[in-house]
Design a protein around this motif. Structure first.
Motif, short mmCIF file in Angstrom:
data_model
loop_
_atom_site.label_atom_id
_atom_site.label_comp_id
_atom_site.label_asym_id
_atom_site.label_seq_id
_atom_site.Cartn_x
_atom_site.Cartn_y
_atom_site.Cartn_z
N UNK A 100 0.95 -1.46 -0.13
CA UNK A 100 -0.15 0.14 -0.23
C UNK A 100 1.16 1.46 0.06
N UNK A 101 1.96 1.41 0.44
CA UNK A 101 2.70 2.33 0.92
C UNK A 101 3.72 2.66 -1.25
N UNK A 102 4.11 1.85 -1.48
CA UNK A 102 4.51 1.91 -2.68
C UNK A 102 3.47 2.32 -3.85
N UNK A 103 2.45 1.22 -3.42
CA UNK A 103 1.00 2.07 -4.40
C UNK A 103 0.54 4.00 -3.80
N UNK A 104 0.04 3.79 -2.81
CA UNK A 104 0.09 5.68 -2.83
C UNK A 104 1.50 6.54 -3.11
N UNK A 105 2.64 6.25 -2.96
CA UNK A 105 3.98 6.53 -4.31
C UNK A 105 3.53 6.86 -5.48
N UNK A 106 3.32 5.68 -6.09
CA UNK A 106 3.40 5.17 -6.76
C UNK A 106 1.84 5.79 -8.20
N UNK A 107 0.85 5.72 -7.08
CA UNK A 107 -0.11 5.87 -7.75
C UNK A 107 -0.78 7.49 -7.88
N UNK A 108 -0.47 8.08 -6.35
CA UNK A 108 -0.65 8.95 -5.39
C UNK A 108 0.23 10.03 -5.71
N UNK A 109 1.21 9.95 -4.75
CA UNK A 109 2.17 11.11 -4.83
C UNK A 109 3.09 11.61 -5.69
N UNK A 284 -2.48 11.97 6.67
CA UNK A 284 -3.61 12.00 5.37
C UNK A 284 -3.35 10.48 5.70
N UNK A 285 -4.61 9.66 4.60
CA UNK A 285 -5.21 8.29 4.26
C UNK A 285 -5.02 8.23 2.69
N UNK A 286 -4.08 7.17 2.31
CA UNK A 286 -4.42 6.50 1.12
C UNK A 286 -4.71 5.32 1.01
N UNK A 287 -5.40 4.65 0.68
CA UNK A 287 -5.50 3.52 0.06
C UNK A 287 -4.87 2.44 1.22
N UNK A 288 -5.57 1.95 2.54
CA UNK A 288 -3.76 0.87 3.31
C UNK A 288 -3.20 1.15 4.20
N UNK A 289 -2.54 3.02 3.85
CA UNK A 289 -1.83 3.48 4.89
C UNK A 289 -1.86 4.75 4.73
N UNK A 290 -0.88 5.18 5.39
CA UNK A 290 -1.45 6.57 6.43
C UNK A 290 -0.20 7.47 5.91
N UNK A 291 0.31 8.56 5.94
CA UNK A 291 1.73 9.34 5.90
C UNK A 291 1.31 10.68 6.46
N UNK A 292 1.62 11.81 6.65
CA UNK A 292 2.34 12.83 6.99
C UNK A 292 2.88 14.12 6.01
N UNK A 293 2.09 14.64 6.13
CA UNK A 293 2.12 15.40 4.67
C UNK A 293 2.37 16.92 4.73
N UNK A 294 3.19 17.48 4.51
CA UNK A 294 3.66 19.18 4.81
C UNK A 294 3.28 19.33 3.20
N UNK A 295 1.86 20.35 3.32
CA UNK A 295 1.15 20.72 2.43
C UNK A 295 1.41 21.34 1.82
N UNK A 296 1.40 21.84 0.61
CA UNK A 296 2.26 22.50 -0.65
C UNK A 296 1.59 23.81 -0.04
#
Ligand SMILES: C[S@@+](CC[C@H](N)C(=O)[O-])C[C@H]1O[C@@H](n2cnc3c(N)ncnc32)[C@H](O)[C@@H]1O
Ligand SMILES: [Fe+2]
Ligand SMILES: [Fe+2]
Lengths: 302, 304
Positions: A100-109, A284-296
């Motif tokens: 899920x981390x890798x998916x969030x990375x490649x699909x969203x981030x 923040x939430x992505x499918x199956x994983x959470x992360x911390x975001x420094x707002x743009x």
């Protein structure tokens, strides 16, 4: 952690149901969460119980209750908690640990970062694997970035910084040699593409993957060094801060925040929480994983 | 939404007179639930449940699931009523009744996926509301359970159009209501509302069904609508979504719904959202099990 992770001695018994677990383990679970931010879910309580069982042998505690006392009463408390944390995080690591981390990375981030940076002259992506231990996470990230090199990241330079306190771990990481256990989640496709055979049991990461990564020794508590880690797009720091006390933890997290670019993300381990140690990061939430975001800057959410 | 689209929805909803195999007790039960608790007679509820043997048996099974917090499955309806309390039993009954609404034909949205999402959202709504002292937990559960009934309407009354929306959502990995909007011009919020009005559901539940994707637009019950909105988002990021990957980042605390809920419930501030997320994961297995055993469905094929 100084050794290459080995399978945990006691194999999990999948049929142990939640009801058979001594309620003390729920207390221990809550204590572990409070001090380290690691949450052992109900269905993984047996893993915690196994870890405790090994520590109970070492400490001559006869019952979980007695072990609870060792964990909570001075003077053994702090040292014992550390031992227990080692016990429950060791052997967990492997390549491709969190899809899920890798998916969030490649699909969203990545698509997001690529769009944000489109106007910049140098197309450069910087990733930091902080507390990289023996390198599994760092190589996983590198391979996933290489997968995107003909698509999203065409024309981009990717730099991965991988650091750990422990020299021996860093040396092992540099070698990039892994056995079955570390490769248990790695698909044949990736094995063929990015590894060469060392012997019957082990594979080694190919030079073109290694080229993306700079390994070095770094103490996250060394403030002067931390100040120089600027310009990161992503920081991964999985199961490292669990050993830190509240004050040092929040100091490190503040460094991470300022080391990140606006719009960057900070990932912890999959069952790890930052708790309320920082109110600048957005959870923040992505499918199956959470992360911390420094707002743009463009999001207007700073 | 134009009036002509609205008319089409109404006409088609009128035509689906009976939902597939919906138990006879369903609508009387909903009416009963509209009354305040004191007016509802215990005997009346027990009588309604026992009216349909299959439903009664299912109720006992659902009540015995760990999700409803009983250590031992209850032996009788009356026993369940006594140990769980009347309102909890009503939500269990409602769960069963909706579970009976199973299609003879294939739906564009897999019914197992749909029920897992609805039940998951109901459970998350209740757990979430339990963190807020002043919230009505059983109401939250019911709102979560019913929030997406518009999808049922879409599957039955607009099968072709909705199948296209579904396909687009899966392909582009975008939220389902956005795909509905861009392919059909309306969403399950509008169709759900029409059905909810036809069923004469309570106003706050209607507000949830109509506005859970745009909390600010609701004239009524904004905190409840906000709670469902947030729980729905959370479900969709923890494997209880609509069966496909939604390509986006969700920032719950920055969501306007969070502020709305916070205004009503100051104790929201103290909620540890990460731990709550992990705890929700613990219940996902239960939900899958409940949906497949009680509703007689094959185990999950699709993830997320
Ligand atoms: C449990 S391991 C986690 C390794 C890897 N990130 C993972 O997720 O599997 C913890 C790592 O943190 C490193 N570590 C502990 N304290 C550190 C510090 N002050 N600075 C840098 N690394 C540290 C240890 O050397 C060890 O490799
Ligand atoms: Fe919805
Ligand atoms: Fe929903």
């Amino acid at each position: 952690m100084t050794i290459v992770p080995q399978p945990p001695v006691a194999q999990p018994a999948p049929n142990k149901s939640a009801e058979t677990v001594d309620p003390v383990y729920r207390q221990i679970r809550d204590l572990v969460y409070k001090v380290s931010g690691i949450y052992k879910a109900e269905e993984k309580l047996y893993l915690l119980a196994d870890g405790c069982a090994r520590r109970m042998k070492q400490t001559d505690a006869r019952t979980p209750r007695e072990y609870w006392d060792r964990l909570t009463a001075a003077p053994s408390r702090d040292a014992e908690l550390r031992e227990l944390l080692n016990e429950i995080t060791i052997g967990e690591t492997c390549l491709f640990r969190s899809q899920p981390q890798l998916d969030a990375l490649r699909k969203v981030i990545l698509p997001e970062i690529v769009t944000e940076k489109v106007k910049q002259v140098t197309k450069r992506l910087r990733i930091w694997s902080a507390g990289c231990s023996t390198g599994e996470e760092s190589y996983t990230l590198a391979m996933n970035m290489l997968e995107e090199s003909e698509r999203l990241l065409k024309g981009w330079t990717v730099e991965i910084l991988a650091t750990d306190l422990n020299d021996r771990s860093v040396e092992t990481a540099k070698a990039g040699i892994y056995g079955d256990y570390a490769l248990r989640n790695t698909s044949d496709l990736y094995k063929r593409k990015y590894f060469s055979t060392v012997d019957e049991k082990r594979l080694q990461v190919r030079p073109e993957v290694k080229k993306l990564i700079a390994f070095s020794r770094l103490n996250l508590q060394d403030d002067s060094k931390m100040l120089f880690m600027k310009g990161m797009d992503l920081i991964f720091c999985c199961n490292v801060l669990i050993y830190f006390d509240g004050a040092s933890k929040s100091k490190v997290i503040n460094h991470f925040f300022s080391d990140l670019n606006f719009g960057g993300y900070f990932f912890l381990g999959t069952s790890e929480s930052l708790m309320k140690l920082n109110d600048q990061f957005h959870l923040v939430h992505f499918p199956g994983t959470i992360a911390y975001w420094k707002p743009s800057l463009s999001s207007g959410k700073l | 939404m134009t009036t002509s689209v609205n008319r089409t929805i109404r006409e088609r909803v009128q035509r689906i007179e009976t939902m597939p195999a919906i138990p006879a007790v369903f609508l009387p039960l909903l009416r009963l639930l509209n009354n305040s608790v004191d007016e509802v007679k215990l005997d009346e509820v027990v009588r309604l449940i026992s009216y349909d043997g299959a439903i009664a048996a299912q109720c006992l099974r659902v009540a015995g699931s760990p999700l409803f917090g009983m250590a031992q499955p209850p032996k009788s309806i009356k026993g369940a009523v006594i140990s769980l309390g009347l309102r909890r039993v009503e939500t269990i009954l409602l769960t069963c009744c909706l579970g009976q609404a199973f299609p003879a034909k294939k739906w564009a949205l897999d019914p197992a996926v749909f029920w897992r999402h609805s039940l998951g959202c109901a459970m998350v709504c209740r757990k979430f509301s339990e963190k807020l002292a002043a919230a009505d937990h059983e109401k939250a559960y019911m709102a979560g359970l019913l929030h997406d009934i518009g999808f049922m309407v879409n599957c039955l009354a607009f099968p072709k159009e909705f199948a296209m929306a579904m396909e687009r959502a899966c392909q582009e990995e975008v939220p389902l209501h956005e795909a509905e909007h861009s392919t059909m011009g309306f969403t399950h919020c509008e169709t759900g509302r029409v059905l909810a009005e036809k069923w004469k559901l309570a106003d706050d539940i209607i507000a949830v069904i109509a506005h859970h994707h745009g909390v600010g637009q609701s004239q009524k019950s904004q905190p409840l609508v906000a709670l469902v909105h947030l729980s729905d988002l959370l479900c969709r990021t923890r494997g209880l979504g609509y069966g496909y990957y939604e390509r986006r980042m969700v920032d719950l605390i920055a969501d306007p719904a969070w502020a709305i809920l916070l205004q009503e419930h100051r104790d929201l501030e103290g909620v540890d959202l990460v731990r709550f997320t992990f705890e929700l994961d613990e219940a996902v297995g239960e939900i899958h099990a409940l949906v497949s055993t009680v509703f007689g469905l094959a185990p999950a094929t699709a993830r997320t």
